[in-house]
Scaffold this motif. Structure first.
Motif, short mmCIF file in Angstrom:
data_model
loop_
_atom_site.label_atom_id
_atom_site.label_comp_id
_atom_site.label_asym_id
_atom_site.label_seq_id
_atom_site.Cartn_x
_atom_site.Cartn_y
_atom_site.Cartn_z
N GLY A 1 0.82 -1.22 0.00
CA GLY A 1 0.00 0.00 0.00
C GLY A 1 0.85 1.26 0.00
O GLY A 1 0.55 2.22 -0.71
N VAL A 2 1.91 1.26 0.79
CA VAL A 2 2.80 2.42 0.83
C VAL A 2 3.45 2.63 -0.54
O VAL A 2 3.51 3.76 -1.04
CB VAL A 2 3.88 2.26 1.94
CG1 VAL A 2 4.98 3.29 1.78
CG2 VAL A 2 3.23 2.37 3.31
N ILE A 3 3.89 1.56 -1.16
CA ILE A 3 4.48 1.67 -2.50
C ILE A 3 3.45 2.26 -3.46
O ILE A 3 3.76 3.18 -4.22
CB ILE A 3 4.99 0.30 -2.99
CG1 ILE A 3 6.19 -0.14 -2.16
CG2 ILE A 3 5.35 0.36 -4.48
CD1 ILE A 3 6.58 -1.60 -2.35
N ALA A 4 2.23 1.75 -3.42
CA ALA A 4 1.17 2.24 -4.31
C ALA A 4 0.87 3.72 -4.10
O ALA A 4 0.69 4.47 -5.06
CB ALA A 4 -0.11 1.42 -4.12
N VAL A 5 0.85 4.15 -2.85
CA VAL A 5 0.54 5.55 -2.55
C VAL A 5 1.68 6.48 -2.98
O VAL A 5 1.44 7.58 -3.47
CB VAL A 5 0.22 5.72 -1.04
CG1 VAL A 5 0.21 7.17 -0.63
CG2 VAL A 5 -1.13 5.08 -0.72
N LEU A 6 2.92 6.04 -2.82
CA LEU A 6 4.06 6.92 -3.10
C LEU A 6 4.48 6.96 -4.57
O LEU A 6 4.98 7.98 -5.03
CB LEU A 6 5.26 6.50 -2.25
CG LEU A 6 5.11 6.73 -0.74
CD1 LEU A 6 6.35 6.23 -0.02
CD2 LEU A 6 4.84 8.18 -0.41
N VAL A 7 4.30 5.87 -5.28
CA VAL A 7 4.76 5.81 -6.68
C VAL A 7 3.83 6.64 -7.56
O VAL A 7 2.61 6.61 -7.39
CB VAL A 7 4.79 4.34 -7.15
CG1 VAL A 7 5.02 4.22 -8.64
CG2 VAL A 7 5.86 3.58 -6.40
N PRO A 8 4.39 7.40 -8.50
CA PRO A 8 3.54 8.17 -9.42
C PRO A 8 2.69 7.25 -10.29
O PRO A 8 3.02 6.09 -10.49
CB PRO A 8 4.54 8.95 -10.29
CG PRO A 8 5.87 8.80 -9.64
CD PRO A 8 5.81 7.60 -8.75
N LYS A 9 1.62 7.83 -10.82
CA LYS A 9 0.67 7.12 -11.69
C LYS A 9 -0.10 6.06 -10.92
O LYS A 9 -0.24 6.17 -9.71
CB LYS A 9 1.37 6.55 -12.91
CG LYS A 9 2.11 7.63 -13.69
CD LYS A 9 2.52 7.16 -15.03
CE LYS A 9 3.33 8.30 -15.62
NZ LYS A 9 3.58 8.24 -16.97
N PHE A 10 -0.64 5.08 -11.60
CA PHE A 10 -1.42 4.00 -10.99
C PHE A 10 -2.49 4.53 -10.04
O PHE A 10 -2.60 4.12 -8.88
CB PHE A 10 -0.52 2.99 -10.28
CG PHE A 10 0.59 2.46 -11.13
CD1 PHE A 10 0.32 1.58 -12.16
CD2 PHE A 10 1.89 2.88 -10.92
CE1 PHE A 10 1.35 1.09 -12.97
CE2 PHE A 10 2.92 2.40 -11.72
CZ PHE A 10 2.65 1.51 -12.74
N VAL A 11 -3.29 5.49 -10.55
CA VAL A 11 -4.26 6.21 -9.72
C VAL A 11 -5.29 5.28 -9.10
O VAL A 11 -5.61 5.41 -7.91
CB VAL A 11 -4.94 7.32 -10.56
CG1 VAL A 11 -5.97 8.05 -9.76
CG2 VAL A 11 -3.89 8.29 -11.09
#
Length: 125
Positions: free
Chosen positions: A59-69
């Protein structure tokens, strides 16, 4: 609130949320005895620690990485469900404020980060 102020606030709360999720994920993944005792006292099996730890890191990776809204929306939802579930579990078990507070804090940070996220991190209506 100006765009610059909103962006600074977003990153402040998002990084604080991320730090909280990563630190608790590590504690859950290494299965500290105190953490095993807590999860079992709440009525959950020990393997939940592994599930929660992995989900939090992803979840942290998903929130921090650009794109993949859309993935970000799912990550925020997962954080919301996990932290509200944790808070409710502590309340139902009759635990004191000291046990409930960390979950509530991460729940509030999740909500604020989600609310302040920039346009390019939001799903289009």
């Amino acid at each position: 609130m100006s765009d610059k102020t909103k962006k600074i606030a977003y990153w402040f709360f998002t990084l604080w949320l991320s730090l909280g999720m990563v630190s608790t994920a590590i504690v859950q993944l290494i299965k500290l005895p105190e953490e095993v005792e807590k999860i079992n006292a709440l009525g959950y099996p020990t393997y939940f620690l592994t599930l929660l730890g992995i989900w939090k890191l992803l979840g942290v990776i998903a929130v921090l990485v650009p794109k993949f809204v859309l993935l970000k929306e799912w990550a925020y939802a997962g954080f919301f469900f996990a932290m509200s579930g944790a808070a409710i579990s502590h309340i139902v078990c009759g635990h004191g404020f000291g046990e409930i507070f960390p979950s509530v804090l991460l729940l509030v940070l999740t909500t604020i980060s989600w609310y302040l996220r920039p346009e390019n991190r939001r799903t289009k209506p």
